[in-house]
Write an enzyme that holds these catalytic residues in place. Structure first.
Site, mmCIF file in Angstrom:
data_model
loop_
_atom_site.group_PDB
_atom_site.id
_atom_site.type_symbol
_atom_site.label_atom_id
_atom_site.label_comp_id
_atom_site.label_asym_id
_atom_site.label_seq_id
_atom_site.Cartn_x
_atom_site.Cartn_y
_atom_site.Cartn_z
ATOM 1 N N ASP A 1 0.866 -1.181 0.000
ATOM 2 C CA ASP A 1 0.000 0.000 0.000
ATOM 3 C C ASP A 1 0.903 1.231 0.000
ATOM 4 O OD1 ASP A 1 -2.125 1.686 0.075
ATOM 5 O OD2 ASP A 1 -2.536 1.440 2.204
ATOM 6 N N GLU B 1 1.703 -4.119 3.778
ATOM 7 C CA GLU B 1 0.529 -4.043 4.654
ATOM 8 C C GLU B 1 -0.105 -5.413 4.787
ATOM 9 O OE1 GLU B 1 -1.810 -0.592 4.205
ATOM 10 O OE2 GLU B 1 -3.623 -1.424 5.137
ATOM 11 N N ASN C 1 -11.249 -1.973 11.940
ATOM 12 C CA ASN C 1 -12.531 -1.956 11.242
ATOM 13 C C ASN C 1 -13.554 -2.761 12.019
ATOM 14 O OD1 ASN C 1 -11.635 -0.703 8.572
ATOM 15 N ND2 ASN C 1 -10.155 -2.341 8.896
ATOM 16 N N ARG D 1 -18.986 0.097 7.863
ATOM 17 C CA ARG D 1 -17.703 -0.360 8.392
ATOM 18 C C ARG D 1 -17.075 0.850 9.061
ATOM 19 N NH1 ARG D 1 -12.007 -0.653 5.735
ATOM 20 N NH2 ARG D 1 -13.039 0.595 4.158
#
Lengths: 491, 65
Positions: A88, A93, A152, A234
């Site tokens: 990323d 990541e 998340n 989310r």
């Protein structure tokens, strides 16, 4: 407890001993060095991704990411544990698969550390030249650059975003007293402090916004549910530190899961709104006594512990009849950690990262009679987070039984390959494992299969609770081919 | 960790000295903690990157997220 949780960790990366190196190239080399990537290399399906949608009801300008097929494969490694390992920007990541509860999340986050460690080992072996890679699970280079750790949480869409934000801000600003990873010095120039609680607090400049890379907000408004948008939201929490301690990670996601469940079920915490949250998050990070007070909107001043106790009391009342063992354990640990912080934070040298690291550094300074400005101290701050077991200082503490943990190495090893059983990650991971050549692409909300007649068929996973072992396990087991699987799913 | 060592030290200060001296279990535990701590500090000296100053100076990352 059933709360769908996943975390994304961006790691710091350095290739030492080769002069000028490029972080994107290094990250790509590392990610492609992981020996247990699926050889068939499925694509990552970007179709449903749109990080520009704002929870406040508009779409921001900007380019959506759509790499070509070859580049897509270089950047993305969908994992058989249901997670995603990728590049990323200029960082490697790791995103955990969707987990069903906070304890499972800790397991999959730890599995991620091992995935990075193996990648470093193989990258160092297969590269040419003298240089070698180091990778850190931290959030700052101590020069004003931060890379993220995002939590998340799947939240019921019927809860308004405004309510979520107002309920969560005081909680998120104060929770660092037991979720901080500790940092030597400051990323704010001209601000000499020896040590602070949080890696990330220095980087937060606004209260609520869509950005994650500049002018970072305490509440991020990205509205990209990776699920049915009518039913789910989310919540993308960008304000936390990446932790090394299992207990700290568990408390961080566990208390958050309880607070979110309370909000969803209609219980509110009132009277704790902060007068200036952006300032308070930095002030609290700088107070190692954990006793100083911050101003509330209603004029009085409270300590971070007092504010946390409001949330804890509400949670204890709300879950009074709940017998779920994880809920009970989190409540118990939450109360204990606040009591210990109030009494003396130094009691938490086995549990909470910022205290563990502080104690370790002070012991070292005592032994070598050196001070906070010694470069070995800065090195310790970084190397605490090194993902390689025989280099990382956190792992040295673990080996010497100086820190508390609840996971076994065997469980962590298994979680590198096998998905959680209670969410759609089970379907994604198991299909990747059983039909590696037939999965054309995967994403959070889809798995796409190559079929016999050359047609690509998409299985949508818009409900994160479905696709779990109980529902699809027998079907996947029974199917000998992808065609059979698709026909069984349709039937 | 050092805290545990310090905890042990504190105990010595508050408890009656002769109790500690005459209680081999406590003395043994304190000794073990000190040994563990020394071992940990030796380990850190062994694994800590050489040329820490240069390493830390060159550790520059692009902002992410």
């Amino acid at each position: 407890m059933k709360k769908i949780i996943g975390t994304e960790t961006e790691f710091g990366i350095v290739l030492k001993g080769e002069g000028r190196t490029d972080a994107v190239t290094s990250s790509m080399f590392l990610v492609n060095s992981y020996p247990y990537s699926l050889s068939s290399a499925p694509l990552w399906d970007y179709e449903n991704e749109n990080p520009l949608l704002d929870a406040r009801g508009f779409e921001a300008d900007g380019e959506r990411e759509r790499p070509g097929a070859e580049y897509n494969k270089l950047l993305n490694k969908p994992l058989s544990n249901g997670g995603r390992y990728y590049v990323d920007g200029a960082h490697p990541e790791y995103s955990t698969p969707e987990c069903s509860d906070p304890k499972e999340l800790v397991l999959y986050e730890k599995a991620g550390e091992r995935i990075l460690e193996l990648s470093v080992e193989f990258a160092n072996r297969r590269k040419q030249g003298e240089g070698r890679f180091s990778v850190y699970k931290n959030n700052t280079d101590h020069k004003g650059n931060s890379y993220g750790y995002h939590e998340n949480y799947l939240v019921d869409r019927s809860v308004s975003f405004e309510k979520l934000s107002s309920q969560l801000i005081p909680f998120l600003v104060t929770r660092q007293i037991f979720t901080g990873s500790g940092k030597v010095g400051s990323d704010v120039r001209s601000d000499f402090i020896p040590y602070q609680i949080s890696q990330r607090a220095d980087f937060f400049e606004v209260l609520i916004d869509l950005n994650t890379m500049v002018k970072r907000p305490i509440i991020n408004t990205r509205d990209e549910p990776h699920a049915d948008p009518k039913r789910f939201r989310r919540l993308h929490v960008i304000v936390g530190d990446a932790n090394m301690s299992e207990i700290t990670t568990y408390l961080k996601v566990g208390t958050m899961a309880l607070v979110l469940t309370m909000i969803e079920e209609g219980r509110e915490v009132s009277g704790v709104e902060l007068d200036d949250a952006v300032r308070s998050i930095k002030d609290i990070s700088r107070d190692l006594t954990v006793k100083e007070k911050v101003r509330l909107s209603r004029g009085v001043a409270w300590s971070a512990i007092e504010i946390q106790r409001e949330y804890l009391s509400a949670a204890e009342a709300h879950f009074a009849q709940c017998a779920d063992p994880i809920t009970r354990e989190i409540l118990e640990r939450w109360r204990k950690v606040l009591d210990q912080l109030e009494d003396d934070p130094r009691q938490l040298t086995r549990e909470i990262d910022w205290v563990i690291k502080l104690d370790l550094i002070e012991s070292y300074m005592q032994r070598h009679e050196c001070g906070w400005k010694d470069s070995r101290v800065a090195m310790m701050d970084l190397q605490y987070h090194d993902v390689v077991s025989d280099k990382g200082l956190y792992y040295a503490l673990e080996r010497g039984n100086h820190v508390e943990r609840f996971l076994t190495p065997e469980a962590i090893l298994a979680a590198q390959a096998a998905p959680p059983e209670g969410t759609r990650a089970y379907f994604r991971g198991t299909c990747l494992k059983k039909f590696p050549k037939d999965v054309y692409a995967a994403s959070w909300a889809t798995v796409l299969f190559n079929t016999d007649n050359g047609v690509i068929k998409k299985v949508p996973l818009m409900d994160p609770f479905k696709g779990d072992k109980e529902r699809v396990g027998p079907i996947i087991e029974k199917a000998k081919t992808v065609e059979e699987l698709l026909s069984l799913l349709a039937g | 960790m050092s805290k545990q060592v310090r905890k042990g030290d504190k105990k010595k200060d508050t408890d009656k000295k002769e109790d500690v001296a005459s209680n081999p279990e406590v003395t043994e535990k304190g000794k073990k903690l000190k040994e563990d701590m020394d071992k940990l500090m030796d380990e850190i000296d062994d694994v800590l990157e050489e040329n820490a100053e240069e390493f830390v100076k060159n550790y520059v990352q692009k902002g992410g997220e």
